[in-house]
Design a protein around this motif. Structure first.
Motif, PDB file in Angstrom:
ATOM      1  N   ASN A 119      -0.132  -9.591  -7.796  1.00  0.00           N
ATOM      2  CA  ASN A 119      -1.429  -8.948  -7.967  1.00  0.00           C
ATOM      3  C   ASN A 119      -2.130  -8.791  -6.628  1.00  0.00           C
ATOM      4  O   ASN A 119      -1.974  -9.637  -5.742  1.00  0.00           O
ATOM      5  N   LEU A 120      -2.939  -7.736  -6.510  1.00  0.00           N
ATOM      6  CA  LEU A 120      -3.780  -7.515  -5.334  1.00  0.00           C
ATOM      7  C   LEU A 120      -5.159  -7.072  -5.795  1.00  0.00           C
ATOM      8  O   LEU A 120      -5.281  -6.275  -6.733  1.00  0.00           O
ATOM      9  N   ALA A 121      -6.197  -7.571  -5.115  1.00  0.00           N
ATOM     10  CA  ALA A 121      -7.557  -7.150  -5.400  1.00  0.00           C
ATOM     11  C   ALA A 121      -8.138  -6.559  -4.124  1.00  0.00           C
ATOM     12  O   ALA A 121      -7.995  -7.142  -3.043  1.00  0.00           O
ATOM     13  N   GLY A 122      -8.785  -5.421  -4.235  1.00  0.00           N
ATOM     14  CA  GLY A 122      -9.343  -4.746  -3.076  1.00  0.00           C
ATOM     15  C   GLY A 122     -10.858  -4.742  -3.094  1.00  0.00           C
ATOM     16  O   GLY A 122     -11.493  -4.906  -4.134  1.00  0.00           O
ATOM     17  N   SER A 123     -11.420  -4.542  -1.914  1.00  0.00           N
ATOM     18  CA  SER A 123     -12.858  -4.357  -1.772  1.00  0.00           C
ATOM     19  C   SER A 123     -13.078  -3.489  -0.541  1.00  0.00           C
ATOM     20  O   SER A 123     -12.213  -3.384   0.323  1.00  0.00           O
ATOM     21  N   VAL A 124     -14.230  -2.876  -0.474  1.00  0.00           N
ATOM     22  CA  VAL A 124     -14.551  -2.015   0.665  1.00  0.00           C
ATOM     23  C   VAL A 124     -15.353  -2.831   1.666  1.00  0.00           C
ATOM     24  O   VAL A 124     -16.368  -3.442   1.324  1.00  0.00           O
ATOM     25  N   LEU A 140      10.551 -11.009  -1.872  1.00  0.00           N
ATOM     26  CA  LEU A 140      11.934 -11.429  -1.668  1.00  0.00           C
ATOM     27  C   LEU A 140      12.634 -10.337  -0.880  1.00  0.00           C
ATOM     28  O   LEU A 140      12.617  -9.167  -1.270  1.00  0.00           O
ATOM     29  N   LEU A 141      13.212 -10.702   0.234  1.00  0.00           N
ATOM     30  CA  LEU A 141      13.961  -9.795   1.093  1.00  0.00           C
ATOM     31  C   LEU A 141      15.383 -10.334   1.153  1.00  0.00           C
ATOM     32  O   LEU A 141      15.589 -11.508   1.463  1.00  0.00           O
ATOM     33  N   GLN A 142      16.366  -9.501   0.832  1.00  0.00           N
ATOM     34  CA  GLN A 142      17.754  -9.956   0.861  1.00  0.00           C
ATOM     35  C   GLN A 142      18.675  -8.805   1.236  1.00  0.00           C
ATOM     36  O   GLN A 142      18.337  -7.640   1.039  1.00  0.00           O
ATOM     37  N   GLY A 143      19.814  -9.160   1.796  1.00  0.00           N
ATOM     38  CA  GLY A 143      20.755  -8.138   2.191  1.00  0.00           C
ATOM     39  C   GLY A 143      22.101  -8.694   2.606  1.00  0.00           C
ATOM     40  O   GLY A 143      22.332  -9.898   2.599  1.00  0.00           O
ATOM     41  N   ALA A 144      22.958  -7.761   2.984  1.00  0.00           N
ATOM     42  CA  ALA A 144      24.342  -8.099   3.297  1.00  0.00           C
ATOM     43  C   ALA A 144      24.516  -8.649   4.706  1.00  0.00           C
ATOM     44  O   ALA A 144      25.417  -9.444   4.952  1.00  0.00           O
ATOM     45  N   ARG A 164      18.668 -14.196   2.472  1.00  0.00           N
ATOM     46  CA  ARG A 164      17.744 -14.159   1.340  1.00  0.00           C
ATOM     47  C   ARG A 164      16.478 -14.877   1.822  1.00  0.00           C
ATOM     48  O   ARG A 164      16.513 -16.098   2.079  1.00  0.00           O
ATOM     49  N   ILE A 165      15.381 -14.141   1.951  1.00  0.00           N
ATOM     50  CA  ILE A 165      14.124 -14.684   2.471  1.00  0.00           C
ATOM     51  C   ILE A 165      13.049 -14.471   1.409  1.00  0.00           C
ATOM     52  O   ILE A 165      12.817 -13.341   0.975  1.00  0.00           O
ATOM     53  N   GLY A 166      12.419 -15.542   0.993  1.00  0.00           N
ATOM     54  CA  GLY A 166      11.365 -15.447  -0.004  1.00  0.00           C
ATOM     55  C   GLY A 166      10.053 -15.930   0.554  1.00  0.00           C
ATOM     56  O   GLY A 166      10.007 -16.780   1.442  1.00  0.00           O
ATOM     57  N   ALA A 167       8.955 -15.370   0.061  1.00  0.00           N
ATOM     58  CA  ALA A 167       7.616 -15.779   0.490  1.00  0.00           C
ATOM     59  C   ALA A 167       6.654 -15.598  -0.673  1.00  0.00           C
ATOM     60  O   ALA A 167       6.860 -14.765  -1.535  1.00  0.00           O
ATOM     61  N   ARG A 168       5.615 -16.394  -0.655  1.00  0.00           N
ATOM     62  CA  ARG A 168       4.540 -16.263  -1.657  1.00  0.00           C
ATOM     63  C   ARG A 168       3.227 -16.143  -0.913  1.00  0.00           C
ATOM     64  O   ARG A 168       2.950 -16.819  -0.005  1.00  0.00           O
TER      65      ARG A 168
END
Length: 168
Positions: A119-124, A140-144, A164-168
């Motif tokens: 989820n993302l919440a925006g404001s000006v 999640l970023l993954q590849g060969a 395989r790189i994951g982030a929160r």
């Protein structure tokens, strides 16, 4: 149908009655689908007070066969990634939009792929620019081959195999 940048453009769907638009009614219905070449886009839901865009409740979906081909139409260049698929629910107002249920996939894990969910919440801001904050976004970023990330980082990276790189 029309053609833009050599790609056929099509749109179909329905929106609420003209009388409801003129009356600036709440929950003005929007049910639209479009194609741009092999890409597809859909917007389904409602807009409150449509003349002033008081608020949104829209389901957004898009799918592209090759993300880089479509970005190039806007003058940007990115390395080929493969297909793109995205979905999210847009609620809130133009001054405070909320994207929930984000579910995005770029590329393929066998080559190079990324997923983003959350989820993302925006404001000006005072400067009139959107500022986005996450209430929870998983990446999640993954590849060969790890060295393939050099296309995005601009730096040489070692060929150490799959990643395989994951982030929160």
């Amino acid at each position: 149908p029309a053609t833009v940048g050599g790609k056929r453009v099509e749109a179909a769907g329905t929106i609420g009655a003209l009388a409801a638009l003129i009356a600036n009614a709440p929950a003005y219905p929007v049910d639209l689908e479009g194609k741009f070449g092999a890409a597809s886009v859909s917007v389904h839901g409602t807009i409150d007070q449509p003349r002033g865009v008081g608020g949104f409740n829209l389901a957004l979906r898009t799918q592209l066969p090759e993300f880089a081909d479509y970005v190039a139409l806007f003058g940007a260049t990115v390395p080929p990634l493969g297909p793109f698929r995205g979905a999210a629910q847009l609620t809130g107002t133009p001054a405070a939009p909320v994207l929930s249920g984000i579910d995005i996939e770029f590329g393929t894990p066998e080559r190079m792929g990324m997923t983003a969910r959350g989820n993302l919440a925006g404001s000006v801001s005072a400067a009139g620019e959107y500022v986005w904050q996450s209430t929870g976004l998983d990446l999640l970023l993954q590849g060969a081959q790890f060295s393939d990330l050099a296309l995005w980082s601009g730096k040489s990276l070692p060929a150490v195999g799959p990643y395989r790189i994951g982030a929160r």
